[in-house]
Scaffold this active site. Sequence first.
Site, PDB file in Angstrom:
ATOM      1  N   TYR A 113      14.733  46.669 -35.410  1.00 20.07           N
ATOM      2  CA  TYR A 113      13.871  46.360 -36.559  1.00 20.07           C
ATOM      3  C   TYR A 113      13.199  47.611 -37.104  1.00 20.07           C
ATOM      4  O   TYR A 113      12.954  48.565 -36.377  1.00 20.07           O
ATOM      5  CB  TYR A 113      12.845  45.274 -36.216  1.00 20.07           C
ATOM      6  CG  TYR A 113      11.860  45.574 -35.105  1.00 20.07           C
ATOM      7  CD1 TYR A 113      10.715  46.339 -35.331  1.00 20.07           C
ATOM      8  CD2 TYR A 113      12.050  45.048 -33.833  1.00 20.07           C
ATOM      9  CE1 TYR A 113       9.797  46.568 -34.319  1.00 20.07           C
ATOM     10  CE2 TYR A 113      11.138  45.284 -32.813  1.00 20.07           C
ATOM     11  CZ  TYR A 113      10.015  46.049 -33.066  1.00 20.07           C
ATOM     12  OH  TYR A 113       9.124  46.280 -32.057  1.00 20.07           O
TER      13      TYR A 113
ATOM     14  N   ARG B 297      13.205  50.714 -34.611  1.00 18.20           N
ATOM     15  CA  ARG B 297      13.143  50.579 -33.150  1.00 18.20           C
ATOM     16  C   ARG B 297      14.505  50.155 -32.615  1.00 18.20           C
ATOM     17  O   ARG B 297      15.128  49.252 -33.159  1.00 18.20           O
ATOM     18  CB  ARG B 297      12.145  49.488 -32.729  1.00 18.20           C
ATOM     19  CG  ARG B 297      10.659  49.708 -33.005  1.00 18.20           C
ATOM     20  CD  ARG B 297       9.985  50.835 -32.252  1.00 18.20           C
ATOM     21  NE  ARG B 297      10.456  51.150 -30.902  1.00 18.20           N
ATOM     22  CZ  ARG B 297      10.129  50.510 -29.783  1.00 18.20           C
ATOM     23  NH1 ARG B 297       9.296  49.497 -29.822  1.00 18.20           N
ATOM     24  NH2 ARG B 297      10.598  50.886 -28.616  1.00 18.20           N
TER      25      ARG B 297
ATOM     26  N   HIS C 105      15.131  45.805 -28.166  1.00 21.11           N
ATOM     27  CA  HIS C 105      14.403  45.818 -26.894  1.00 21.11           C
ATOM     28  C   HIS C 105      13.808  44.449 -26.613  1.00 21.11           C
ATOM     29  O   HIS C 105      13.613  43.643 -27.526  1.00 21.11           O
ATOM     30  CB  HIS C 105      13.301  46.877 -26.893  1.00 21.11           C
ATOM     31  CG  HIS C 105      12.288  46.670 -27.983  1.00 21.11           C
ATOM     32  ND1 HIS C 105      12.460  47.172 -29.251  1.00 21.11           N
ATOM     33  CD2 HIS C 105      11.116  45.984 -28.012  1.00 21.11           C
ATOM     34  CE1 HIS C 105      11.436  46.820 -29.997  1.00 21.11           C
ATOM     35  NE2 HIS C 105      10.600  46.084 -29.277  1.00 21.11           N
TER      36      HIS C 105
ATOM     37  N   TYR D 268      10.335  39.155 -35.817  1.00 19.81           N
ATOM     38  CA  TYR D 268       9.487  38.478 -34.834  1.00 19.81           C
ATOM     39  C   TYR D 268       8.908  37.193 -35.415  1.00 19.81           C
ATOM     40  O   TYR D 268       8.546  37.152 -36.602  1.00 19.81           O
ATOM     41  CB  TYR D 268       8.312  39.369 -34.429  1.00 19.81           C
ATOM     42  CG  TYR D 268       8.636  40.407 -33.381  1.00 19.81           C
ATOM     43  CD1 TYR D 268       8.578  40.105 -32.029  1.00 19.81           C
ATOM     44  CD2 TYR D 268       8.974  41.708 -33.751  1.00 19.81           C
ATOM     45  CE1 TYR D 268       8.860  41.055 -31.074  1.00 19.81           C
ATOM     46  CE2 TYR D 268       9.258  42.674 -32.798  1.00 19.81           C
ATOM     47  CZ  TYR D 268       9.200  42.339 -31.461  1.00 19.81           C
ATOM     48  OH  TYR D 268       9.479  43.293 -30.504  1.00 19.81           O
TER      49      TYR D 268
ATOM     50  N   HIS E 231      10.368  42.965 -24.614  1.00 18.85           N
ATOM     51  CA  HIS E 231       9.097  43.319 -23.976  1.00 18.85           C
ATOM     52  C   HIS E 231       8.973  42.573 -22.643  1.00 18.85           C
ATOM     53  O   HIS E 231       9.250  41.368 -22.583  1.00 18.85           O
ATOM     54  CB  HIS E 231       7.925  42.946 -24.881  1.00 18.85           C
ATOM     55  CG  HIS E 231       7.880  43.726 -26.160  1.00 18.85           C
ATOM     56  ND1 HIS E 231       7.130  44.865 -26.322  1.00 18.85           N
ATOM     57  CD2 HIS E 231       8.511  43.538 -27.353  1.00 18.85           C
ATOM     58  CE1 HIS E 231       7.292  45.339 -27.551  1.00 18.85           C
ATOM     59  NE2 HIS E 231       8.123  44.549 -28.191  1.00 18.85           N
TER      60      HIS E 231
HETATM   61 FE   LIG Z   1       8.929  45.091 -30.142  1.00 21.36          FE
END
Ligand SMILES: [Fe+2]
Lengths: 233, 165
Positions: free
Chosen positions: A142, A152, A155, A103, A157
């Site tokens: 990640y 995870r 995805h 991120y 958001h």
């Molecule tokens: Fe996320």
Amino acid sequence: MSTVAERPAWTVDPPYGDPGYRSTAKRAPHRPLVPMAPELAPTTGPVFGEGYADPEDADLTAGHAGEPIGQRINVSGRILGSDGRPLAGQLVEIWQCNAAGRYAHQGDQHPAPLDPNFTGAGRCLTDAEGRYRFRTIRPGAYPWRNHPNAWRPAHIHFSVFGRAFTERLVTQMYFPGDPLIPFDPVLRSIRDPKAQERLVSAFDWDSTEEEFALGFAFDVVVGGHLATPPDPA
Amino acid sequence: MSTTLPPTPSQTIGPFFRFGMEWLSGRAIPEAEPPGALTVTGRVLDGDGEPVPDALVEAWQGSVFARSLTDAEGRFRFVTVKPTPAAGGQAPHVEVSVFARGLLQRLWTRLYFPDEAAANEADPLLGAVGDPARAATLVAVPGEDGGVVFDVRLQGEGETVFFAW
Ligand SMILES: [Fe+2]
């Protein structure tokens, strides 16, 4: 195990406290939730018109000096009310990590590269049929520290406002065939497997562009959370 | 009879939303500051009383929307207006959503105003809370310059009242 505020049985949403998702331990309320009587609930919510999203805000691959690394994808679908009505002029906000799973956020320091050509935030307004469309790159999986060797699934958001404060929704869109999906405590916090499946997008030929980008389709349905359904006036 | 579509379930906002959600933070919606604007400040605190530095707070009161992201001390700040009394005998209030890592679904709470004791006393939702000490968690306290302070305690001692809907 301390008691945890339970959401009513009619909801599709996850409970606040979930032992599988460690971060809920100190943040989920313990006291019983107070039922909001439908007649006391707000019937309005914020409306965002032009000026809140420009067309270029829907292209997450643009706005930088070069092209981001990764598989280019189109993500599109409709924002609908649970009564089936398309929601026009809805502000849709999305954010995601880059193709390497990192991120563009100070708090994400895991050893995967940042991409100087990718921030990962976009927004748009739905058209008259409630349609939205984003161009982005496929996010990576990640790692996180929820449990040993936790990852995870990929995805994106999503944030939508709906027609009233009661319809506000923040959720996550997943990708079909992701091998991490069955192991994800966040997705599995949703008790109904059919409701889990509704967060998995579908591969979509219609929005797939020849020699350019894969398409994924994802509809979002807001509302339908009230104990007593609103009067269909 | 219209169709009924199954709703899309909620998921946590996660820890890394700042770069996606901050653009609307602190922005007045509508743009023009309405008459009677007042500032709400507060902190989001967890079950240990520790600040929640990765929460998103949103407020809606019928005409004015606000979003605020908490800082390292869990502090948020937004501008709103005290609405005129709502229908159905409700005291003036502001609807508040709290999103955070560790919240699989937003929390819904309400801010009531400290200078509306009589109206608060008669408010049906504050009454529905039952325990007056719990209902008091929904009433802000006077702050500086005519503003109010509204702390949100997610869990434990002095836990804020949240609603199910
Ligand atoms: Fe996320």
